[in-house]
Design a protein around this motif. Structure first.
Motif, PDB file in Angstrom:
ATOM      1  N   SER A 164       0.848  -1.193   0.000  1.00 45.46           N
ATOM      2  CA  SER A 164       0.000   0.000   0.000  1.00 45.46           C
ATOM      3  C   SER A 164       0.874   1.230   0.000  1.00 45.46           C
ATOM      4  CB  SER A 164      -0.924   0.013   1.222  1.00 45.46           C
ATOM      5  OG  SER A 164      -0.157   0.018   2.424  1.00 45.46           O
ATOM      6  N   THR A 165       0.228   2.345  -0.447  1.00 43.92           N
ATOM      7  CA  THR A 165       0.992   3.582  -0.528  1.00 43.92           C
ATOM      8  C   THR A 165       0.056   4.758  -0.308  1.00 43.92           C
ATOM      9  OG1 THR A 165       2.430   4.944  -1.918  1.00 43.92           O
ATOM     10  CG2 THR A 165       0.677   3.750  -3.018  1.00 43.92           C
ATOM     11  N   THR A 166       0.616   5.827   0.169  1.00 49.23           N
ATOM     12  CA  THR A 166      -0.122   7.089   0.280  1.00 49.23           C
ATOM     13  C   THR A 166       0.303   8.048  -0.813  1.00 49.23           C
ATOM     14  OG1 THR A 166       1.512   7.957   1.832  1.00 49.23           O
ATOM     15  CG2 THR A 166      -0.395   6.818   2.766  1.00 49.23           C
ATOM     16  N   ILE A 217       1.698   8.090  -5.219  1.00 45.39           N
ATOM     17  CA  ILE A 217       1.167   7.590  -6.482  1.00 45.39           C
ATOM     18  C   ILE A 217       1.859   6.309  -6.911  1.00 45.39           C
ATOM     19  CG2 ILE A 217       0.476   9.874  -7.254  1.00 45.39           C
ATOM     20  CD1 ILE A 217       3.011   9.965  -8.969  1.00 45.39           C
ATOM     21  N   THR A 234       3.241   1.695  -9.910  1.00 42.80           N
ATOM     22  CA  THR A 234       2.113   2.600  -9.739  1.00 42.80           C
ATOM     23  C   THR A 234       0.949   1.858  -9.095  1.00 42.80           C
ATOM     24  OG1 THR A 234       1.316   2.083 -11.946  1.00 42.80           O
ATOM     25  CG2 THR A 234       2.778   3.996 -11.730  1.00 42.80           C
ATOM     26  N   ILE A 235      -0.061   2.651  -8.642  1.00 42.32           N
ATOM     27  CA  ILE A 235      -1.222   2.059  -7.976  1.00 42.32           C
ATOM     28  C   ILE A 235      -1.982   1.206  -8.975  1.00 42.32           C
ATOM     29  CG2 ILE A 235      -3.431   2.580  -6.884  1.00 42.32           C
ATOM     30  CD1 ILE A 235      -2.083   5.046  -5.686  1.00 42.32           C
ATOM     31  N   ASP A 283      -4.180   1.967  -2.929  1.00 41.14           N
ATOM     32  CA  ASP A 283      -4.192   3.382  -2.534  1.00 41.14           C
ATOM     33  C   ASP A 283      -4.717   3.492  -1.111  1.00 41.14           C
ATOM     34  OD1 ASP A 283      -4.315   6.102  -2.285  1.00 41.14           O
ATOM     35  OD2 ASP A 283      -6.036   6.352  -3.616  1.00 41.14           O
ATOM     36  N   LYS A 284      -3.887   3.926  -0.209  1.00 44.16           N
ATOM     37  CA  LYS A 284      -4.282   4.168   1.188  1.00 44.16           C
ATOM     38  C   LYS A 284      -4.110   5.634   1.584  1.00 44.16           C
ATOM     39  CE  LYS A 284      -5.550   0.052   2.437  1.00 44.16           C
ATOM     40  NZ  LYS A 284      -6.960  -0.220   2.827  1.00 44.16           N
ATOM     41  N   ASP A 290      -5.745  14.947  -3.771  1.00 45.99           N
ATOM     42  CA  ASP A 290      -5.604  13.504  -3.530  1.00 45.99           C
ATOM     43  C   ASP A 290      -4.386  13.002  -4.298  1.00 45.99           C
ATOM     44  OD1 ASP A 290      -6.875  11.025  -2.363  1.00 45.99           O
ATOM     45  OD2 ASP A 290      -6.825  10.450  -4.475  1.00 45.99           O
ATOM     46  N   ASN A 291      -3.769  11.930  -3.800  1.00 49.17           N
ATOM     47  CA  ASN A 291      -2.592  11.371  -4.446  1.00 49.17           C
ATOM     48  C   ASN A 291      -2.893  10.758  -5.806  1.00 49.17           C
ATOM     49  OD1 ASN A 291      -4.081   9.356  -3.185  1.00 49.17           O
ATOM     50  ND2 ASN A 291      -2.341   7.976  -3.020  1.00 49.17           N
ATOM     51  N   LEU A 292      -4.167  10.459  -6.073  1.00 44.26           N
ATOM     52  CA  LEU A 292      -4.503   9.793  -7.320  1.00 44.26           C
ATOM     53  C   LEU A 292      -5.672  10.464  -8.034  1.00 44.26           C
ATOM     54  CD1 LEU A 292      -3.891   7.372  -9.160  1.00 44.26           C
ATOM     55  CD2 LEU A 292      -5.562   6.049  -7.836  1.00 44.26           C
ATOM     56  N   ASP A 345     -12.259   9.476  -1.822  1.00 46.71           N
ATOM     57  CA  ASP A 345     -11.725   9.177  -3.145  1.00 46.71           C
ATOM     58  C   ASP A 345     -12.285   7.856  -3.656  1.00 46.71           C
ATOM     59  OD1 ASP A 345     -10.349   7.168  -1.824  1.00 46.71           O
ATOM     60  OD2 ASP A 345      -8.393   8.143  -1.950  1.00 46.71           O
TER      61      ASP A 345
END
Length: 577
Positions: free
Chosen positions: A37-39, A41, A72-73, A100-101, A133-135, A164
Motif C-alpha cells: 500500500s501507498t499514500t 502515487i 504505480t497504484i 491506494d491508502k 488527492d494522491n490519485l 476518493d
C-alpha cells in the motif's frame, strides 16, 4: 595387461559422461503475490525468486521488473525467466498489487463571522473546501450544514468530508459564529402634559415604561432616567411646574443598546374642563315612573384628555312625572371642575294600546347530535314606550330536542298592555355530516322551504356503453350515459331510446351500402337516396366525399369522366366510410 584394461575402461567412462544430454528445465519459485500500500502515487515492491536445477547450481532468474522497482497504484503481472547451461528455460509469474491508502487532503476555510441583523439568524455562504488527492482529481467535499443555509445565533461547527475512488476519507471542519449586532427596538410613551393646581406644591405624574423588543433576548435590560440626572426615574414622578425630559435605554446581552425619550410637562392649570350636556329631553310615560337614558356628556380640557363625567341623577334612573334637572360634572388633574345641566320632562300619557310583537317565520335547523341551539330576533314596537323587550319561552339559544317545538314570545309596556306571537322551530337530525339550511319562508318540509325547491347533491357515475358489429362492417356507437343516484327509471328509458337509435342508424347504413346506380350515359347522373353525413361516393377507384352537414342529403350528383367510362353499364356504389 591390467593397466591397458584400466585405461580402456577409463576412456569408455569418460566418453559416456561426455556423451550424456541435460533436457530438464530449471524450476523457478515466485511469490504467490506481492501486496503493498501507498499514500503516494507509486510504491517500491521487493521479492525473492529461487531457482533449482538438476545439474547447475548457480542459476539466476531475470524478471520483467527487478525487485525494488517502483510500481504505480493498481495491479502489475511480473514474469521471471531462468536457463541452465544446457539451454533449458524455466519461468514463473506473479502479481504485484499496489493499493491506494492515501486519504484526500481537505482544506476548510477559517472561522466565518456573520451578523444576525433584525432577525435571530444569518444566512452564511462559503467557497467549497479545497480537496487534493494522491490519485483522484476533481474531488468535492460535502459539508454539513451546507453552504447557503441560515445559522442561528451562536457558534456552529461545520464538518466537511471528501472520499476518493478507493474509499479513503479526508475531512476538515470550521466554525461559523453568528453574532448579534442589532440593537433592541425601544418605543417610549407619548409626551405627558399635566395640569397642577396652583395652590399645590408638587404633583404625582404616572408614566409608562417603554415597549422593548429584541431579535435575541426576550427581556433586554431597560432603565429610564431623567435627563441630566444619574439616578433612575421614579414611578410616579413627583414634579413641580416645568418641562422634564426622560431618556430610556434598552441593552441586550450582546451589549447592543437603543434609547428613546419622552417629555413630562407640568403646567399651572386653573382652567376648568368644558362639559357639553345632551339637549333637554321630553319623555312620555303611561306609568308613574319611567327609566330615561342619555349619552354621556362631551368633555374637553386645555391639558388633560379623556376626562370622565358623572351625572346626578345618572343615565338609566327612574324619573317621575314632571320636570327634573340633571347636573353633570367633570374634574381635571388640577382639580378644576366643569359642569353642565339639562332638563328631563316626563309627561303622563294614558295608554290603552298593546305593543306589537313580531316573531320570525317558522324555522328549521339541522344538527348531527341529539339537540340543537337555534337563535332568533323578536322586534317590539309601542306607541309610548321606546324600549319594550320581548320574552320568549324557550329563549333564543336554548337547547331544542329533535322534532318540532312551539316558541311563544310576549311583551308588556309600562301601562300593562301586552302582546304575544308564536312560531315553530323544527330541529332536524342530519346523519353522517349531512347539511341542512334554516329557512324563513314558513316551509315545514324539514329542509327550510318548499319541497319542489330542494336541491339534491350526489356523485354521478359516467358509464361508457360501446356496441360493435364487425360482421356488418358498421361503426361502433359510444354512448356516455350519466346515471344519477335515484334516477334509474330515467336512465333505463334513455338507454332504450339510444339502443333503438343505434339499430336504426346501423340499418340505414346497410341500406346505403348495398344500393347502386347505373350511369346510362357519359355526363351527369342524379342518384336519389337518403345519404347521411360524411359519406363517400366511389366509382372506378375514384371517390367523392360529400360535404359535412347536420342533416341528411336527399340526393347526390355524380359526374363521370368521359375518358374513364365509355360504356353504359358502369355502377356507382354509395356507402358510408
Amino acid at each position: 595387461m591390467f593397466s591397458e584394461k584400466c585405461l580402456i575402461l577409463s576412456l569408455l567412462w569418460t566418453f559416456y559422461l561426455c556423451s550424456a544430454q541435460d533436457n530438464v528445465s530449471p524450476v523457478l519459485t515466485c511469490p504467490a503475490s506481492v501486496n503493498i500500500s501507498t499514500t503516494s502515487i507509486h510504491a517500491t515492491a521487493n521479492w525473492i525468486i529461487t531457482v533449482t536445477d538438476n545439474v547447475d547450481t548457480d542459476i539466476t532468474a531475470t524478471c520483467d521488473l527487478n525487485s525494488g522497482s517502483l510500481f504505480t497504484i493498481g495491479q502489475t503481472i511480473i514474469t521471471c525467466l531462468a536457463s541452465d547451461s544446457a539451454g533449458n528455460l524455466g519461468s514463473c509469474t506473479f502479481k504485484v498489487n499496489v493499493v491506494d491508502k492515501g486519504n484526500p487532503s481537505v482544506q476548510c476555510p477559517g472561522v466565518i463571522t456573520a451578523e444576525t441583523g433584525s432577525s435571530n439568524q444569518a444566512r452564511v455562504v462559503w467557497y467549497p473546501p479545497f480537496v487534493t488527492d494522491n490519485l483522484d482529481n476533481n474531488l468535492v467535499a460535502i459539508c454539513t450544514p451546507v453552504s447557503g443555509v441560515s445559522f442561528g445565533f451562536g457558534s456552529t461547527t461545520v464538518n466537511c468530508i471528501a472520499t476518493d475512488a478507493a474509499g479513503n476519507v479526508g475531512s476538515c471542519n470550521f466554525r461559523v459564529d453568528v453574532i448579534d449586532n442589532a440593537p433592541p427596538n425601544i418605543t417610549c410613551c407619548n409626551d405627558i402634559y399635566v395640569g397642577k393646581d396652583p395652590i399645590i406644591w408638587l404633583v404625582d405624574v404616572h408614566w409608562t415604561y417603554p415597549i422593548v423588543n429584541d431579535n435575541i433576548d426576550i427581556s433586554p435590560e431597560t432603565t429610564c432616567r431623567r435627563y441630566a440626572h444619574h439616578e433612575e426615574a421614579n414611578q410616579p414622578a413627583v414634579l413641580d411646574v416645568g418641562t422634564y425630559t426622560y431618556a430610556c435605554t434598552a441593552k441586550d446581552s450582546a451589549g447592543n443598546s437603543a434609547t428613546c425619550t419622552f417629555v413630562i410637562a407640568v403646567i399651572n392649570d386653573s382652567v376648568s374642563p368644558t362639559v357639553s350636556c345632551p339637549i333637554d329631553m321630553h319623555v312620555k310615560s303611561s306609568g308613574t315612573t319611567v327609566a330615561v337614558n342619555w349619552d354621556d356628556p362631551v368633555v374637553s380640557d386645555n391639558i388633560d384628555i379623556a376626562l370622565s363625567t358623572y351625572c346626578s341623577p345618572s343615565s338609566g334612573s327612574l324619573f317621575t312625572q314632571g320636570l327634573a334637572v340633571v347636573q353633570c360634572y367633570s374634574t381635571d388633574d388640577a382639580a378644576n371642575v366643569g359642569s353642565c345641566a339639562f332638563q328631563v320632562n316626563v309627561t303622563f300619557v294614558e295608554d290603552h294600546v298593546d305593543p306589537t310583537v313580531v316573531c320570525p317565520n317558522d324555522m328549521s335547523t339541522s344538527t348531527t347530535s341529539s339537540v340543537a341551539t337555534p337563535t332568533w330576533d323578536v322586534t317590539v314596537t309601542d306607541n309610548v314606550d321606546a324600549h319594550v323587550v320581548a320574552t320568549c319561552v324557550p329563549n333564543s339559544g336554548s337547547v331544542f330536542n329533535i322534532g318540532e317545538t312551539t316558541v311563544t314570545c310576549s311583551a308588556t309596556d309600562t301601562a300593562g298592555n301586552s302582546d304575544s306571537c308564536t312560531f315553530k322551530v323544527t330541529a332536524l337530525f342530519i346523519e353522517n355530516g349531512g347539511t341542512g339550511e334554516d329557512d324563513d319562508d314558513g316551509g315545514d318540509d324539514g329542509n327550510g322551504g318548499d319541497e319542489d325547491n330542494r336541491e339534491v347533491e350526489d356523485n354521478t357515475e359516467v358509464k361508457d356503453f360501446t356496441e360493435d358489429n364487425s360482421e356488418n362492417d358498421t361503426s361502433s356507437v359510444n354512448l356516455n350515459v350519466i346515471i344519477g343516484a335515484g334516477a334509474g327509471l330515467c336512465a333505463f328509458t334513455l338507454l332504450v331510446v339510444l339502443l333503438i337509435f343505434r339499430f336504426y342508424y346501423s340499418y340505414k347504413k346497410e341500406l346505403l351500402k348495398s344500393r347502386t346506380a347505373t350511369i346510362d350515359s357519359i355526363g351527369t347522373r342524379t342518384y336519389t337516396t337518403p345519404i347521411s353525413d360524411d359519406t363517400f361516393v366511389r366509382y372506378a377507384g375514384y371517390e367523392h366525399r360529400l360535404p359535412n352537414s347536420d342533416g341528411l342529403y336527399d340526393s347526390v350528383n355524380l359526374r363521370v369522366p368521359s375518358t374513364t367510362y365509355a360504356d353504359n353499364h358502369s355502377y356507382v356504389s354509395v356507402d358510408d366510410n
